[in-house]
Design an enzyme around this catalytic site. Structure first.
Site, PDB file in Angstrom:
ATOM      1  N   ASP A  43     -87.099  57.943  20.048  1.00 33.75           N
ATOM      2  CA  ASP A  43     -88.481  57.586  20.369  1.00 33.75           C
ATOM      3  C   ASP A  43     -89.503  58.434  19.618  1.00 33.75           C
ATOM      4  O   ASP A  43     -89.165  59.444  19.003  1.00 33.75           O
ATOM      5  CB  ASP A  43     -88.716  57.683  21.892  1.00 33.75           C
ATOM      6  N   ASN A  66     -87.388  60.589  36.400  1.00 33.72           N
ATOM      7  CA  ASN A  66     -87.407  59.255  37.014  1.00 33.72           C
ATOM      8  C   ASN A  66     -86.244  58.397  36.527  1.00 33.72           C
ATOM      9  O   ASN A  66     -86.227  57.200  36.751  1.00 33.72           O
ATOM     10  CB  ASN A  66     -88.744  58.550  36.731  1.00 33.72           C
ATOM     11  N   HIS A 111     -85.368  57.872  33.379  1.00 35.62           N
ATOM     12  CA  HIS A 111     -85.524  57.174  32.093  1.00 35.62           C
ATOM     13  C   HIS A 111     -84.550  57.727  31.054  1.00 35.62           C
ATOM     14  O   HIS A 111     -84.145  58.887  31.105  1.00 35.62           O
ATOM     15  CB  HIS A 111     -86.973  57.206  31.584  1.00 35.62           C
ATOM     16  N   GLU A 115     -88.790  53.400  30.806  1.00 34.56           N
ATOM     17  CA  GLU A 115     -89.285  53.833  32.107  1.00 34.56           C
ATOM     18  C   GLU A 115     -88.822  52.863  33.205  1.00 34.56           C
ATOM     19  O   GLU A 115     -88.438  51.728  32.914  1.00 34.56           O
ATOM     20  CB  GLU A 115     -90.825  53.884  32.074  1.00 34.56           C
TER      21      GLU A 115
HETATM   22  C1  F6R Z   1     -86.504  62.304  24.347  1.00 33.19           C
HETATM   23  C2  F6R Z   1     -86.246  61.269  25.337  1.00 33.19           C
HETATM   24  C3  F6R Z   1     -86.408  61.516  26.799  1.00 33.19           C
HETATM   25  C4  F6R Z   1     -85.944  62.903  27.241  1.00 33.19           C
HETATM   26  C5  F6R Z   1     -86.196  63.089  28.721  1.00 33.19           C
HETATM   27  C6  F6R Z   1     -85.778  64.458  29.189  1.00 33.19           C
HETATM   28  O1  F6R Z   1     -86.286  61.813  23.042  1.00 33.19           O
HETATM   29  O2  F6R Z   1     -85.943  60.194  24.957  1.00 33.19           O
HETATM   30  O3  F6R Z   1     -85.676  60.544  27.496  1.00 33.19           O
HETATM   31  O4  F6R Z   1     -84.582  63.048  26.948  1.00 33.19           O
HETATM   32  O5  F6R Z   1     -87.549  62.886  29.001  1.00 33.19           O
HETATM   33  O6  F6R Z   1     -86.595  65.414  28.588  1.00 33.19           O
HETATM   34  P1  F6R Z   1     -86.252  66.957  28.728  1.00 33.19           P
HETATM   35  O7  F6R Z   1     -84.967  67.178  28.031  1.00 33.19           O
HETATM   36  O8  F6R Z   1     -87.382  67.655  28.034  1.00 33.19           O
HETATM   37  O9  F6R Z   1     -86.183  67.256  30.186  1.00 33.19           O
END
Ligand code: F6R
Length: 241
Positions: free
Chosen positions: A67, A136, A138, A143
């Site tokens: 992303d 959440n 994701h 989301e």
């Molecule tokens: C990042 C991504 C997100 C993160 C998730 C957890 O490229 O796609 O899904 O993996 O938000 O983020 P952290 O590791 O910072 O808790």
């Protein structure tokens, strides 16, 4: 879906690095699906160490990131382009022409997202997809939603995602409200999925991923139907399962 619980974050992230390293040794031109955020950083540090020690070679590897934020330039300090260069690509012998990150500044975001999906299919799909998980549930920036969205798409970030990611920005107002994310299709088409989750803040998302029904309100729950998905957890993230 397999679940491995480790004593601490360092061990869980090390296990993810070992899986990616093994894939590269088996197939030097592997297609790696990569993530940003805090979770993969120790994994990237271990991959850098293995590369610099001559154990693994990225010269033929191809990467696709999950992303990117919409509307911030690739050289913005908080862009995922910059994150990947600073945390991995600048330190390994990868050919940057083989690294790919969704374009959050494309004039036609939908067309660029469709082209991103096509490129992954042309590359033979992702061999190993590294994932973190949002509080959440994701994965990527898929989301909670009424359905699973198959293709790469523009998404409006959930309020709790904006709140979680404000730590990377000067203030919450600076966090972009939209991102381009790989959809569930490319993640589910990956030959292997490796999800790393550490810390108590991920425990509820992991519980909802592992227990109960496959539910698009917890997008990671789809991984239970993947033939080769593994969750690498520390004890805190696994505390509710
Ligand atoms: C990042 C991504 C997100 C993160 C998730 C957890 O490229 O796609 O899904 O993996 O938000 O983020 P952290 O590791 O910072 O808790």
């Amino acid at each position: 879906m397999r679940i491995c619980v480790y004593e601490n974050q360092s061990q869980a992230c090390h296990a993810a690095a070992v899986m990616i390293a093994a894939q590269l040794i088996k197939k030097p031109n592997s297609v790696l699906g990569l993530a940003t955020g805090s979770s993969p950083i120790p994994t990237y540090q271990e991959l850098i160490r293995l590369n610099q020690a001559g154990v693994i070679d990225f010269s033929q590897a191809v990467t696709y990131n999950l992303d990117e934020y919409v509307g911030i330039a690739p050289d913005h300090p908080c862009s995922y382009h910059r994150f990947m260069n600073e945390n991995l690509f600048d330190h390994i012998n990868i050919d940057k022409a083989n690294t790919h990150i969704p374009d959050g500044n494309a004039p036609d975001l939908a067309a660029a997202a469709a082209a991103y999906d096509k490129a992954i299919v042309s590359a033979g799909n992702i061999d190993v997809q590294l994932l973190g998980i949002g509080r959440n549930g994701h994965i990527g920036f898929n989301e909670p939603h009424e359905s699973f969205i198959h293709g790469c798409h523009v998404v409006t970030l959930a309020n709790n995602t904006i709140d979680a990611n404000k730590r990377f920005f000067a203030s919450i107002d600076d966090v972009p409200r939209q991102a381009v994310t790989l959809g569930i299709g490319a993640i589910m088409n990956a030959h292997q999925v490796v999800l790393v989750a550490c810390g108590a803040s991920k425990a509820e998302a992991i519980r909802a991923t592992v227990c109960g029904d496959t539910d698009p309100h917890v997008q990671a729950s789809i991984l239970r139907t993947h033939p080769n998905a593994i969750l690498l957890l520390d004890k805190e993230a696994a505390s509710l399962i």
